[in-house]
Design a protein around this motif. Sequence first.
Motif, PDB file in Angstrom:
ATOM      1  N   LEU A 156     -10.339   2.973  -5.786  1.00 54.02           N
ATOM      2  CA  LEU A 156     -10.191   2.354  -4.515  1.00 54.02           C
ATOM      3  C   LEU A 156      -8.952   0.552  -4.932  1.00 54.02           C
ATOM      4  CD1 LEU A 156     -14.522   2.606  -3.319  1.00 54.02           C
ATOM      5  CD2 LEU A 156     -12.464   3.891  -2.574  1.00 54.02           C
ATOM      6  N   ASN A 157      -7.926   1.276  -5.177  1.00 56.91           N
ATOM      7  CA  ASN A 157      -7.104   0.053  -4.547  1.00 56.91           C
ATOM      8  C   ASN A 157      -6.294   0.960  -4.702  1.00 56.91           C
ATOM      9  OD1 ASN A 157      -5.603   0.009  -7.770  1.00 56.91           O
ATOM     10  ND2 ASN A 157      -8.459   0.092  -8.406  1.00 56.91           N
ATOM     11  N   SER A 158      -5.265   0.334  -3.832  1.00 55.77           N
ATOM     12  CA  SER A 158      -4.073   0.760  -3.937  1.00 55.77           C
ATOM     13  C   SER A 158      -2.618   0.944  -5.510  1.00 55.77           C
ATOM     14  CB  SER A 158      -2.908  -0.279  -3.612  1.00 55.77           C
ATOM     15  OG  SER A 158      -2.828  -0.591  -2.090  1.00 55.77           O
ATOM     16  N   GLN A 210      -4.880   2.721  -8.061  1.00 54.35           N
ATOM     17  CA  GLN A 210      -5.672   3.735  -8.429  1.00 54.35           C
ATOM     18  C   GLN A 210      -6.252   3.516  -9.230  1.00 54.35           C
ATOM     19  OE1 GLN A 210      -3.162   7.020  -6.803  1.00 54.35           O
ATOM     20  NE2 GLN A 210      -3.946   7.521  -4.765  1.00 54.35           N
ATOM     21  N   ARG A 268       0.592  -1.032  -0.194  1.00 51.68           N
ATOM     22  CA  ARG A 268      -0.204  -0.355   0.241  1.00 51.68           C
ATOM     23  C   ARG A 268       0.650   1.152  -0.345  1.00 51.68           C
ATOM     24  NH1 ARG A 268      -5.590  -1.652  -0.210  1.00 51.68           N
ATOM     25  NH2 ARG A 268      -5.845  -2.850   1.821  1.00 51.68           N
ATOM     26  N   GLN A 297      -5.134  -4.293  -5.296  1.00 57.31           N
ATOM     27  CA  GLN A 297      -5.080  -4.491  -3.768  1.00 57.31           C
ATOM     28  C   GLN A 297      -5.869  -3.635  -3.300  1.00 57.31           C
ATOM     29  OE1 GLN A 297      -1.768  -2.890  -1.063  1.00 57.31           O
ATOM     30  NE2 GLN A 297      -1.958  -4.465   0.573  1.00 57.31           N
ATOM     31  N   ASN A 298      -7.620  -4.402  -3.834  1.00 54.73           N
ATOM     32  CA  ASN A 298      -8.645  -3.633  -3.686  1.00 54.73           C
ATOM     33  C   ASN A 298      -8.739  -3.427  -2.084  1.00 54.73           C
ATOM     34  OD1 ASN A 298     -11.184  -3.302  -2.682  1.00 54.73           O
ATOM     35  ND2 ASN A 298     -11.093  -3.118  -5.448  1.00 54.73           N
ATOM     36  N   TRP A 299      -9.233  -2.183  -1.699  1.00 55.38           N
ATOM     37  CA  TRP A 299      -9.875  -2.348  -0.428  1.00 55.38           C
ATOM     38  C   TRP A 299     -10.544  -2.440   0.442  1.00 55.38           C
ATOM     39  CZ3 TRP A 299      -9.478   4.296  -0.113  1.00 55.38           C
ATOM     40  CH2 TRP A 299      -8.724   5.200  -0.821  1.00 55.38           C
TER      41      TRP A 299
END
Length: 459
Positions: free
Chosen positions: A417-419, A421, A156, A454-456
């Motif tokens: 909404l992921n690392s 973007q 992240r 890497q979705n949140w």
Amino acid sequence: MTDKYTALVSRGWGRDVAKRLGLPQPVELRRYSSGDPLLPGPALLIGSGPSAGMLEAALSSWGVEVRREGAPNVAAPRAADDGARSPKIGAIVLVLDGIERPEDLSAPLLAAGHALRSLAPSGRVITLSRRASTQDEPALGAARQGVEGALRSLARELRAGATGNGILLAEDVRADAPSVLGSLRFLLSGRSAFVDGQFLTVGTSAGELPADPERPLDGKVAVVTGAARNIGAAIAKTLARDGAKVVAVDVPAAGESLVQVANEVHGTALQLDITRPDAGEQILQHSLSRHGRLDIVVHNAGITRDKLLANMDAAKWDSVIEVNIAAQLRINDSLLASEGFGDGAHIVSVSSTSGIAGNRGQTNYAASKAGVIGMVRSTAARLAARGGTANAVAPGFIETEMTARIPFAMREVARRLNSLQQGGRPQDVAEAIAFLASDGAAGISGNVLRVCGQNWMGQ
């Protein structure tokens, strides 16, 4: 669908404006292209012992310059008359399979942290460690699980399209096992562009690395359901690019698009409703009669019928369960009952991050996609006796015709909404499936690989 915002802020004045305003700054990711080098620069290898030596040998054989921890100034100027600077490092590989206590994480992780400023855009950070087990001593279990928390958090923190992922080894698997080296090459390459913060578990030493890394599926026959468009079409094209003969399957209503895809990949088209009770027999008979074998089945076909559960009717619920999971179970039962689905066969199913973390208005869809995860974990055990594998890929937000119909504001939020973007591409999902369908991944089974940047949502 094109993400115009990412294209705008990836360069020039758009990048400068986004930086001044504090806006998200996604970059265009390094994706696989035939003939490209494996990495955009040297690899920094941190760690010692036999496993480090094995990985150094493998990296060198792939044409990667390897620098070991302790080498002076990985990004310092070369001793050259022209004053040229050393290239940014393309990857940091941490060999952590020998750690015994949480304290052992300090030196290698801090060394990696000091090197991060020298990491190239779309660089890679990869850990190699042992899988934690309930049989471990508490300190050992803490250390091994600590690697996972550290890697996911580090992923992240990375910028400029860089990703962080890990490889977990079962206790008796060496670092030079085919699926370990296959995983390493996949995660280093542009094929893993939208895989971030994830772990691949290598449970056995089975497998064989391809003679030609550009065509790891040479001689294989692969079935892809839902192949007429979007992710399914990308899967068919990627498997064909990697050497497989493809049987493209979709419903008769998609016949024209299906034939176009089949012709493009020089494969065959099978117009079939996979919910038919005899779908498995038809798939097998077509593959054997046209191509003489069947090695790979990719369950991609799926539908959505979204509704809040309070407003859900039986038709919407049942249709999603039938297409997304019940049909796969019946087809797998037919294949596993037949000698035509040979030794070393691979099943890869498309799940979803909704099946991992849930999603409002998708109780039926999430149930079906979580069911896919349970199915592949159980099927993995059934295939193990014949040397086969079953795995799942769980996409996050992927740029398709379906996501293009999401209202603009919601779509923009979902993309970021992921690392990384940004949304992924159908190709990103296809690359992960092609790897899991290869003999270089034969030691990997029962895994769920998220392709989500890497979705949140979820883990």
